[in-house]
Design a protein around this motif. Sequence first.
Motif, PDB file in Angstrom:
ATOM      1  N   LEU A  96      -2.679  -6.487  23.827  1.00 58.47           N
ATOM      2  CA  LEU A  96      -2.016  -5.200  23.972  1.00 58.47           C
ATOM      3  C   LEU A  96      -2.899  -4.090  23.424  1.00 58.47           C
ATOM      4  CD1 LEU A  96       1.701  -6.058  23.112  1.00 58.47           C
ATOM      5  CD2 LEU A  96       0.768  -5.362  25.332  1.00 58.47           C
ATOM      6  N   LEU A  97      -3.823  -4.456  22.552  1.00 58.83           N
ATOM      7  CA  LEU A  97      -4.827  -3.534  22.031  1.00 58.83           C
ATOM      8  C   LEU A  97      -6.186  -4.223  22.101  1.00 58.83           C
ATOM      9  CD1 LEU A  97      -3.034  -2.065  18.867  1.00 58.83           C
ATOM     10  CD2 LEU A  97      -3.382  -0.921  21.073  1.00 58.83           C
ATOM     11  N   PRO A  98      -7.265  -3.461  22.253  1.00 62.96           N
ATOM     12  CA  PRO A  98      -8.602  -4.054  22.338  1.00 62.96           C
ATOM     13  C   PRO A  98      -9.171  -4.353  20.954  1.00 62.96           C
ATOM     14  CG  PRO A  98      -8.772  -1.688  22.559  1.00 62.96           C
ATOM     15  CD  PRO A  98      -7.297  -1.997  22.479  1.00 62.96           C
ATOM     16  N   GLY A  99     -10.275  -5.101  20.934  1.00 59.78           N
ATOM     17  CA  GLY A  99     -10.965  -5.383  19.684  1.00 59.78           C
ATOM     18  C   GLY A  99     -10.365  -6.560  18.944  1.00 59.78           C
ATOM     19  N   ALA A 100     -10.803  -6.732  17.699  1.00 56.57           N
ATOM     20  CA  ALA A 100     -10.337  -7.840  16.869  1.00 56.57           C
ATOM     21  C   ALA A 100     -10.442  -7.437  15.404  1.00 56.57           C
ATOM     22  CB  ALA A 100     -11.176  -9.090  17.132  1.00 56.57           C
ATOM     23  N   LEU A 101      -9.723  -8.170  14.574  1.00 55.02           N
ATOM     24  CA  LEU A 101      -9.781  -7.971  13.131  1.00 55.02           C
ATOM     25  C   LEU A 101     -10.427  -9.196  12.504  1.00 55.02           C
ATOM     26  CD1 LEU A 101      -8.541  -5.250  12.268  1.00 55.02           C
ATOM     27  CD2 LEU A 101      -7.249  -6.197  14.193  1.00 55.02           C
ATOM     28  N   ILE A 102     -11.484  -8.972  11.716  1.00 54.03           N
ATOM     29  CA  ILE A 102     -12.216 -10.087  11.118  1.00 54.03           C
ATOM     30  C   ILE A 102     -12.207  -9.975   9.599  1.00 54.03           C
ATOM     31  CG2 ILE A 102     -13.684 -10.261  13.158  1.00 54.03           C
ATOM     32  CD1 ILE A 102     -15.941  -9.010  11.449  1.00 54.03           C
ATOM     33  N   ARG A 103     -12.777 -10.997   8.962  1.00 54.50           N
ATOM     34  CA  ARG A 103     -12.785 -11.052   7.502  1.00 54.50           C
ATOM     35  C   ARG A 103     -13.472  -9.819   6.912  1.00 54.50           C
ATOM     36  NH1 ARG A 103     -15.290 -15.994   3.803  1.00 54.50           N
ATOM     37  NH2 ARG A 103     -14.296 -15.374   1.843  1.00 54.50           N
ATOM     38  N   ASN A 104     -12.888  -9.292   5.841  1.00 51.13           N
ATOM     39  CA  ASN A 104     -13.451  -8.124   5.167  1.00 51.13           C
ATOM     40  C   ASN A 104     -14.922  -8.350   4.831  1.00 51.13           C
ATOM     41  OD1 ASN A 104     -10.833  -7.171   5.242  1.00 51.13           O
ATOM     42  ND2 ASN A 104     -10.466  -7.413   3.045  1.00 51.13           N
ATOM     43  N   ASP A 105     -15.732  -7.326   4.997  1.00 50.97           N
ATOM     44  CA  ASP A 105     -17.157  -7.492   4.704  1.00 50.97           C
ATOM     45  C   ASP A 105     -17.421  -7.707   3.221  1.00 50.97           C
ATOM     46  OD1 ASP A 105     -16.561  -4.907   3.863  1.00 50.97           O
ATOM     47  OD2 ASP A 105     -18.352  -3.994   4.758  1.00 50.97           O
ATOM     48  N   VAL A 106     -16.469  -7.328   2.353  1.00 49.56           N
ATOM     49  CA  VAL A 106     -16.627  -7.566   0.916  1.00 49.56           C
ATOM     50  C   VAL A 106     -16.249  -8.995   0.535  1.00 49.56           C
ATOM     51  CG1 VAL A 106     -16.348  -5.158   0.251  1.00 49.56           C
ATOM     52  CG2 VAL A 106     -14.317  -6.606   0.495  1.00 49.56           C
ATOM     53  N   ARG A 107     -15.753  -9.761   1.525  1.00 51.96           N
ATOM     54  CA  ARG A 107     -15.417 -11.180   1.358  1.00 51.96           C
ATOM     55  C   ARG A 107     -14.377 -11.425   0.265  1.00 51.96           C
ATOM     56  NH1 ARG A 107     -17.527 -10.804   5.533  1.00 51.96           N
ATOM     57  NH2 ARG A 107     -19.156 -12.138   6.428  1.00 51.96           N
ATOM     58  N   ARG A 108     -13.461 -10.493   0.141  1.00 52.36           N
ATOM     59  CA  ARG A 108     -12.342 -10.699  -0.786  1.00 52.36           C
ATOM     60  C   ARG A 108     -11.138  -9.916  -0.293  1.00 52.36           C
ATOM     61  NH1 ARG A 108     -15.727  -7.141  -3.607  1.00 52.36           N
ATOM     62  NH2 ARG A 108     -14.755  -5.121  -4.107  1.00 52.36           N
ATOM     63  N   PHE A 109      -9.986 -10.314  -0.777  1.00 51.93           N
ATOM     64  CA  PHE A 109      -8.746  -9.617  -0.433  1.00 51.93           C
ATOM     65  C   PHE A 109      -8.759  -8.252  -1.111  1.00 51.93           C
ATOM     66  CE2 PHE A 109      -4.248  -8.595  -0.663  1.00 51.93           C
ATOM     67  CZ  PHE A 109      -3.758  -9.069   0.544  1.00 51.93           C
TER      68      PHE A 109
END
Length: 223
Positions: A96-109
């Motif tokens: 329904l929307l383009p793109g994707a969400l991936i792991r934070n570049d800081v590698r932490r929550f």
Amino acid sequence: MRIGVVTFPGSLDDGDARRAVRVAGAEPVALWHGDADLRGVDAVVLPGGFSYGDYLRCGAIARFAPVMGEVVRAAGQGLPVLGICNGFQILCEAHLLPGALIRNDVRRFVCKDQRLRIESSATAWTAGYSDGQEIVVPLKNGEGGFVASDAVLDELEGEGRVVARYLGDNPNGSYRDIAGIASADGRVVGLMPHPEHAVETLTGPSTDGLPFFTSVLTSLVAA
């Protein structure tokens, strides 16, 4: 107005989203992931959390839930849909929307009060803001980095479909500091930060998130 809030296994913020709907002046309607029934609601919120434990990819399993078939169908007919955090991930997985969400570049929550700039008030969920308005709402994610091809990013920018952008330090590595985007018709919006946690001064850093929920009511009346 009746706004449905979907609960998936692992949803965390469905209760908060229902409260935000109520504070905005609408009737919240609980929708269950396993029921292919939107119960006649006027809009839908996909809340934050960790649907199905975030196995495979965030939102990858939830997009196949029976309720999502109805959400996709209804969105195609103009139903307003807001995906918050995990809900944003589900919207991307459901295309329904383009793109994707991936792991934070800081590698932490990351969990913090986040400054945002509203880039577009031309959506069903942001009409109550002014273009360029700066707000503060909570952000909490481990896989919140929005990514897309340059062609898609240019299209989003060119069509005014970037809804919100991070101000200050980029918290998760999202391309072009993008915090939220919209569909071409402005009815479907995905946002990584959590406006539902900023609707009352008692519990939020501000009430800056409330217009997301009041905007859709105004949009529905106008329609």
